[in-house]
Design a protein around this motif. Structure first.
Motif, PDB file in Angstrom:
ATOM      1  N   ASP A 181      47.869 -77.460   5.908  1.00  0.00           N
ATOM      2  CA  ASP A 181      47.461 -78.577   6.766  1.00  0.00           C
ATOM      3  C   ASP A 181      48.553 -78.991   7.751  1.00  0.00           C
ATOM      4  O   ASP A 181      48.269 -79.679   8.743  1.00  0.00           O
ATOM      5  CB  ASP A 181      47.096 -79.797   5.911  1.00  0.00           C
ATOM      6  CG  ASP A 181      45.884 -79.554   5.042  1.00  0.00           C
ATOM      7  OD1 ASP A 181      44.868 -79.067   5.570  1.00  0.00           O
ATOM      8  OD2 ASP A 181      45.951 -79.849   3.829  1.00  0.00           O
ATOM      9  N   SER A 367      51.635 -94.928   7.797  1.00  0.00           N
ATOM     10  CA  SER A 367      51.516 -93.485   7.977  1.00  0.00           C
ATOM     11  C   SER A 367      52.758 -92.796   7.420  1.00  0.00           C
ATOM     12  O   SER A 367      53.874 -93.299   7.548  1.00  0.00           O
ATOM     13  CB  SER A 367      51.364 -93.137   9.461  1.00  0.00           C
ATOM     14  OG  SER A 367      50.152 -93.643   9.966  1.00  0.00           O
ATOM     15  N   HIS A 398      44.643 -86.454   6.154  1.00  0.00           N
ATOM     16  CA  HIS A 398      44.624 -87.469   7.208  1.00  0.00           C
ATOM     17  C   HIS A 398      45.575 -88.625   6.938  1.00  0.00           C
ATOM     18  O   HIS A 398      45.735 -89.513   7.781  1.00  0.00           O
ATOM     19  CB  HIS A 398      43.197 -87.981   7.456  1.00  0.00           C
ATOM     20  CG  HIS A 398      42.613 -88.734   6.300  1.00  0.00           C
ATOM     21  ND1 HIS A 398      41.813 -88.138   5.356  1.00  0.00           N
ATOM     22  CD2 HIS A 398      42.706 -90.032   5.940  1.00  0.00           C
ATOM     23  CE1 HIS A 398      41.441 -89.047   4.474  1.00  0.00           C
ATOM     24  NE2 HIS A 398      41.965 -90.204   4.799  1.00  0.00           N
ATOM     25  N   ASP A 399      46.239 -88.641   5.776  1.00  0.00           N
ATOM     26  CA  ASP A 399      47.258 -89.657   5.496  1.00  0.00           C
ATOM     27  C   ASP A 399      48.613 -89.285   6.096  1.00  0.00           C
ATOM     28  O   ASP A 399      49.540 -90.098   6.074  1.00  0.00           O
ATOM     29  CB  ASP A 399      47.442 -89.844   3.983  1.00  0.00           C
ATOM     30  CG  ASP A 399      46.193 -90.373   3.292  1.00  0.00           C
ATOM     31  OD1 ASP A 399      45.534 -91.261   3.872  1.00  0.00           O
ATOM     32  OD2 ASP A 399      45.880 -89.895   2.179  1.00  0.00           O
ATOM     33  N   THR A 403      49.745 -83.535  10.269  1.00  0.00           N
ATOM     34  CA  THR A 403      48.572 -82.678  10.111  1.00  0.00           C
ATOM     35  C   THR A 403      47.683 -82.786  11.351  1.00  0.00           C
ATOM     36  O   THR A 403      46.697 -82.061  11.467  1.00  0.00           O
ATOM     37  CB  THR A 403      47.737 -83.074   8.881  1.00  0.00           C
ATOM     38  OG1 THR A 403      47.222 -84.399   9.070  1.00  0.00           O
ATOM     39  CG2 THR A 403      48.571 -83.033   7.610  1.00  0.00           C
ATOM     40  N   MET A 404      48.061 -83.690  12.263  1.00  0.00           N
ATOM     41  CA  MET A 404      47.254 -83.919  13.460  1.00  0.00           C
ATOM     42  C   MET A 404      47.579 -82.888  14.535  1.00  0.00           C
ATOM     43  O   MET A 404      48.634 -82.253  14.520  1.00  0.00           O
ATOM     44  CB  MET A 404      47.509 -85.329  14.009  1.00  0.00           C
ATOM     45  CG  MET A 404      47.138 -86.448  13.047  1.00  0.00           C
ATOM     46  SD  MET A 404      47.138 -88.094  13.830  1.00  0.00           S
ATOM     47  CE  MET A 404      48.830 -88.250  14.360  1.00  0.00           C
ATOM     48  N   ASP A 408      46.747 -85.528  19.385  1.00  0.00           N
ATOM     49  CA  ASP A 408      46.648 -86.761  18.610  1.00  0.00           C
ATOM     50  C   ASP A 408      48.028 -87.327  18.273  1.00  0.00           C
ATOM     51  O   ASP A 408      48.232 -88.541  18.254  1.00  0.00           O
ATOM     52  CB  ASP A 408      45.865 -86.528  17.326  1.00  0.00           C
ATOM     53  CG  ASP A 408      44.374 -86.314  17.604  1.00  0.00           C
ATOM     54  OD1 ASP A 408      43.902 -86.719  18.675  1.00  0.00           O
ATOM     55  OD2 ASP A 408      43.693 -85.730  16.725  1.00  0.00           O
TER      56      ASP A 408
END
Length: 415
Positions: A181, A367, A398-399, A403-404, A408
């Motif tokens: 990820d 985050s 998504h935490d 991984t974005m 983003d």
């Protein structure tokens, strides 16, 4: 004198422990010999190492075999085994010469391999919670234990007795983050400061990791011990980054690990910070401040509008120093209020923040970013250790910020 005494006490408290990465190195030297043994059907690591705890006091192998005597006789002749510490009918504990670490080999009949692996992986609380739902009969496969309890397989990293069995009963186990990820690293050093790889070296390493982006975050000027960069040197590095960006599939970001000074101000002026894509703010000096002063210092930095990430929040070095005194709860609350991410540092001797802190960060809306703090190209591979701690914290993809996609991340960090 007090610091020396504290250091001695730390050594006493941890004298039988090694870093998780050290345990991995030792087990990887022994496991192939066990796996290839003609009398062995299956082998697995168990205990704290399998749960990926930060430190390990004993390496535990569970071995499936009908001929334990043959296994024990041969493993004692391994190049790094110096002697037998303890022995009984089912297990033998050896000393690994290079580090003095205890290596336990428990050999069980194939029909008991799964149930033994489950039990010896732990934790005690997790085993008890599952045992309340079923009898731990003989099971050749570990998954059969969970089947018997009418549960889905629970990953070892979250077997800590913190509600994971209840979650599994409700079919609410999270999809934990994995190394696949991770799409980039936002804290990496080069030879412009104290790193041992050039800009190109680090970018090539990121390409080998199939990353989309990489932030080069060399030290700021006050870190003279680490070759910190002046604003002029930083500007010269920008030119190199621009050139490499034209040649690479990895988006190279202009970053800096900026010292948090004693009063909470930052080591670069605002006009310098505004030119950076990624600002990691970290404490590198005056570790002996009292808790109130250190907390105020870090919170001031976290509030700064140009700070994207708080680096290695407590300054701990596993088995070496406990870190500085800081009110972690207060810092996390300020980070949540000012949309500042907190770093989970993947360096095996740091792993700071801890899994417990990362879990709480998620609960209050902070985050987390998983960075390697790499100083060599090969260190980018240590991202696995940060991911494992994030898994222990039950973090989902998504935490975690990195991984974005680059788009983003750019929007999130406003560059």
């Amino acid at each position: 004198e007090n610091r020396v005494l504290e250091g001695i006490e730390t050594l006493r408290d941890t004298e039988d422990a090694v870093l998780l990465s050290t345990a991995d190195r030792i087990s990887s030297a022994i496991q192939p010999e066990l796996t290839s043994h003609e009398a062995v059907n299956a082998v697995s690591i168990a205990g704290r190492q399998r749960r990926r705890c930060e430190t390990v006091s004993r390496i535990v192998f569970i071995v499936s075999s009908s001929r334990p005597g043959d296994v024990y006789e041969d493993i004692k002749d391994h190049a790094y085994i110096t002697g037998v510490q303890e022995s009984n009918e089912s297990s033998t504990t050896y000393t690994f010469a290079k580090d003095g670490v205890l290596v336990e080999v428990e050999t069980v009949p194939p029909s008991q391999f799964g149930s033994t692996l489950f039990r010896r992986t732990g934790s005690i609380d997790h085993v008890q919670s599952v045992q309340d739902l079923c009898d731990l009969d003989e099971h050749e496969e570990e998954a059969a234990v969970y089947d018997a309890a009418s549960l889905p397989f629970i990953p070892p990293e979250i077997r800590e007795g913190r509600g994971e069995v209840e979650q599994a009963t409700r079919k609410e186990l999270p999809r934990l983050i994995s190394t696949d990820d991770i799409r980039g690293d936002l804290h990496v050093h080069t030879s412009w400061s104290d790193g041992q790889g050039s800009v190109r070296d680090m970018v090539r390493a990121a390409e080998r990791q199939d990353y989309d982006y990489l932030a080069l975050t060399d030290h700021s000027v006050s870190s003279g011990f680490a070759g910190g960069l002046t604003a002029k040197e930083l500007a010269r590095k920008y030119d190199v980054i621009e050139t490499v960006n034209d040649e690479s599939s990895v988006q190279v970001l202009k970053g800096a690990e900026v010292d948090i000074l004693g009063d909470g101000s930052l080591d670069y002026d605002d006009h310098v910070l505004q030119q950076l894509d990624v600002v990691v703010a970290s404490v590198h000096s005056q570790f002996n401040m009292d808790e109130e002063a250190m907390t105020r210092r870090i919170c001031e930095a976290v509030k700064h509008p140009e700070v994207d990430i708080l680096g290695h929040m407590t300054g701990r070095l596993l088995l070496e120093r406990k870190g500085y005194d800081v009110d972690v709860e207060s810092v996390l609350r300020v980070a949540a209020a000012h949309d500042t991410a907190v770093e989970m540092n993947s360096a095996p001797r740091r792993l700071d923040i801890s899994a417990d802190t990362a879990r709480h960060a998620k609960e209050i809306g902070v985050s987390v970013v998983i960075n390697t703090d790499s100083h060599t190209p090969s260190s980018l591979q240590s991202v696995r250790y940060g991911v494992e701690q994030a898994r222990r914290a039950a973090l989902r993809p998504h935490d975690v910020v990195n991984t974005m996609s680059i788009e983003d991340v750019s929007e999130d960090m406003s560059f």
